[in-house]
Design an enzyme around this catalytic site. Structure first.
Site, PDB file in Angstrom:
ATOM      1  N   ASP A  10       0.859  -1.186   0.000  1.00  0.00           N
ATOM      2  CA  ASP A  10       0.000   0.000   0.000  1.00  0.00           C
ATOM      3  C   ASP A  10       0.895   1.236   0.000  1.00  0.00           C
ATOM      4  O   ASP A  10       1.460   1.599   1.035  1.00  0.00           O
ATOM      5  CB  ASP A  10      -0.913  -0.016   1.233  1.00  0.00           C
ATOM      6  CG  ASP A  10      -1.708   1.269   1.408  1.00  0.00           C
ATOM      7  OD1 ASP A  10      -1.922   1.981   0.399  1.00  0.00           O
ATOM      8  OD2 ASP A  10      -2.131   1.552   2.550  1.00  0.00           O
ATOM      9  N   SER A  14       2.632   9.538   2.402  1.00  0.00           N
ATOM     10  CA  SER A  14       3.688   9.778   3.387  1.00  0.00           C
ATOM     11  C   SER A  14       4.546   8.557   3.659  1.00  0.00           C
ATOM     12  O   SER A  14       5.697   8.688   4.105  1.00  0.00           O
ATOM     13  CB  SER A  14       3.078  10.271   4.711  1.00  0.00           C
ATOM     14  OG  SER A  14       2.151   9.329   5.215  1.00  0.00           O
ATOM     15  N   GLY A 101      -9.622   6.560  -5.708  1.00  0.00           N
ATOM     16  CA  GLY A 101      -8.345   6.108  -5.155  1.00  0.00           C
ATOM     17  C   GLY A 101      -8.374   4.627  -4.838  1.00  0.00           C
ATOM     18  O   GLY A 101      -9.311   4.144  -4.180  1.00  0.00           O
ATOM     19  N   ASP A 103      -6.712   2.940  -2.717  1.00  0.00           N
ATOM     20  CA  ASP A 103      -6.690   2.689  -1.276  1.00  0.00           C
ATOM     21  C   ASP A 103      -8.094   2.793  -0.690  1.00  0.00           C
ATOM     22  O   ASP A 103      -8.499   1.983   0.151  1.00  0.00           O
ATOM     23  CB  ASP A 103      -5.720   3.642  -0.572  1.00  0.00           C
ATOM     24  CG  ASP A 103      -5.960   5.109  -0.904  1.00  0.00           C
ATOM     25  OD1 ASP A 103      -6.669   5.425  -1.884  1.00  0.00           O
ATOM     26  OD2 ASP A 103      -5.426   5.974  -0.172  1.00  0.00           O
ATOM     27  N   ARG A 104      -8.857   3.797  -1.149  1.00  0.00           N
ATOM     28  CA  ARG A 104     -10.250   3.930  -0.698  1.00  0.00           C
ATOM     29  C   ARG A 104     -11.061   2.712  -1.120  1.00  0.00           C
ATOM     30  O   ARG A 104     -11.893   2.206  -0.355  1.00  0.00           O
ATOM     31  CB  ARG A 104     -10.869   5.210  -1.265  1.00  0.00           C
ATOM     32  CG  ARG A 104     -10.202   6.492  -0.792  1.00  0.00           C
ATOM     33  CD  ARG A 104     -10.679   7.694  -1.595  1.00  0.00           C
ATOM     34  NE  ARG A 104     -12.098   7.965  -1.389  1.00  0.00           N
ATOM     35  CZ  ARG A 104     -12.807   8.813  -2.131  1.00  0.00           C
ATOM     36  NH1 ARG A 104     -12.222   9.452  -3.137  1.00  0.00           N
ATOM     37  NH2 ARG A 104     -14.087   9.013  -1.879  1.00  0.00           N
ATOM     38  N   ASP A 123     -10.343   6.562   6.595  1.00  0.00           N
ATOM     39  CA  ASP A 123      -8.905   6.320   6.515  1.00  0.00           C
ATOM     40  C   ASP A 123      -8.210   7.625   6.895  1.00  0.00           C
ATOM     41  O   ASP A 123      -8.187   8.588   6.131  1.00  0.00           O
ATOM     42  CB  ASP A 123      -8.511   5.889   5.102  1.00  0.00           C
ATOM     43  CG  ASP A 123      -7.065   5.398   5.031  1.00  0.00           C
ATOM     44  OD1 ASP A 123      -6.288   5.674   5.966  1.00  0.00           O
ATOM     45  OD2 ASP A 123      -6.711   4.743   4.035  1.00  0.00           O
ATOM     46  N   THR A 178      -0.031  30.426  21.638  1.00  0.00           N
ATOM     47  CA  THR A 178      -0.215  30.218  20.201  1.00  0.00           C
ATOM     48  C   THR A 178      -0.097  28.743  19.848  1.00  0.00           C
ATOM     49  O   THR A 178      -0.882  28.222  19.043  1.00  0.00           O
ATOM     50  CB  THR A 178       0.826  31.033  19.414  1.00  0.00           C
ATOM     51  OG1 THR A 178       0.638  32.419  19.683  1.00  0.00           O
ATOM     52  CG2 THR A 178       0.685  30.786  17.920  1.00  0.00           C
TER      53      THR A 178
END
Length: 250
Positions: A10, A14, A101, A103-104, A123, A178
């Protein structure tokens, strides 16, 4: 180790996740940031078992081409690619279907293949996808939003003074600095956006839906969606399911 196995790959934006299946059992998994790292892991696995078939799901075409080139030198096993054009356990209502996609698609196929009723599949990765499958096993489409890392980088790169922050959950409901304000906005804000999408999708489905969550950020959503099923390896399992439904030519 095992006489023969199937390798599932897969390739995400990233990282790349790989899994080794012996029959129904997922016997080994690994993550890598580069094709070189993944090929080294696969080489080690191959030294212990015979990989007889490979299933590939990729949203990064250049990365998959490079990885497959290296795989050809390691193994002569045939490669199955996940796409909308293969035999599927569900129908697709997505236009055009080939832009869905993989993966979807793999995740939705596995989450719904042996369970009745409507489904919502989340996901939570670099991008967060929230997809719906109807009672009659039709993929209806979904929602795509940036994950926490992308939101973090976007604010850092497109503002003058907002820093990149550690993506941890802050206490309370308001940031007293912040950094804390950004953590509330990015981390809690991501979870809030997912929850809002779930509410809208449930209304559209007009029925009780089984929810399944996967992806590197699944832990962010566990407490928010306590009724959900968690499967960190949902896409890998979906790849193997589609390999079973699409036997290699004799």
């Amino acid at each position: 180790m095992f006489r023969s196995t199937w390798l599932t790959i897969d390739i995400g934006n990233s990282s790349t996740k790989i899994g080794l299946f012996s029959g129904d059992d997922l016997v080994n998994t690994a993550n890598g940031d580069s094709a070189e790292e993944i090929l080294e892991i696969i080489s080690d696995w191959q030294a212990e078992t015979s990989i007889v078939r490979i299933g590939l799901c990729s949203v990064v075409p250049q990365q998959s081409d490079f990885l497959l080139s290296g795989m050809n030198q390691l193994s002569g096993a045939p490669v199955f690619r996940v796409s909308s054009g293969v035999r599927l356990p569900l129908q697709i209502d997505h236009t055009p279907a080939e832009t869905l996609g993989p993966d979807r698609l793999a995740a939705a196929c596995y989450a719904t293949h042996n369970q009745s009723g409507a489904h919502i599949i989340i996901d939570a990765g670099s991008a967060i996808t929230i997809d719906a499958v109807s009672n009659n096993k039709t993929f209806l489409g979904g929602v795509i939003m940036p994950g926490p890392e992308i939101a973090n980088l976007a604010l850092t790169n497109h503002t003058a003074q907002l820093p990149e922050i550690p993506l941890t959950l802050p206490d309370g409901v308001l940031g007293r600095s912040t950094v804390e304000a950004l953590q509330h906005g990015i981390v809690h804000g991501t979870a809030d956006a997912v929850m809002g999408a779930i509410v809208r999708i449930k209304e559209a489905l007009a029925s009780t839906a089984t929810i399944t969550i996967t992806g590197g950020w699944h832990s962010l959503l566990v407490d928010k969606v306590p009724e959900a099923q968690i499967d960190p390896h949902l896409v890998l399992r979906g790849i193997r399911l589609l390999m079973l439904l699409n036997p290699q030519p004799a």
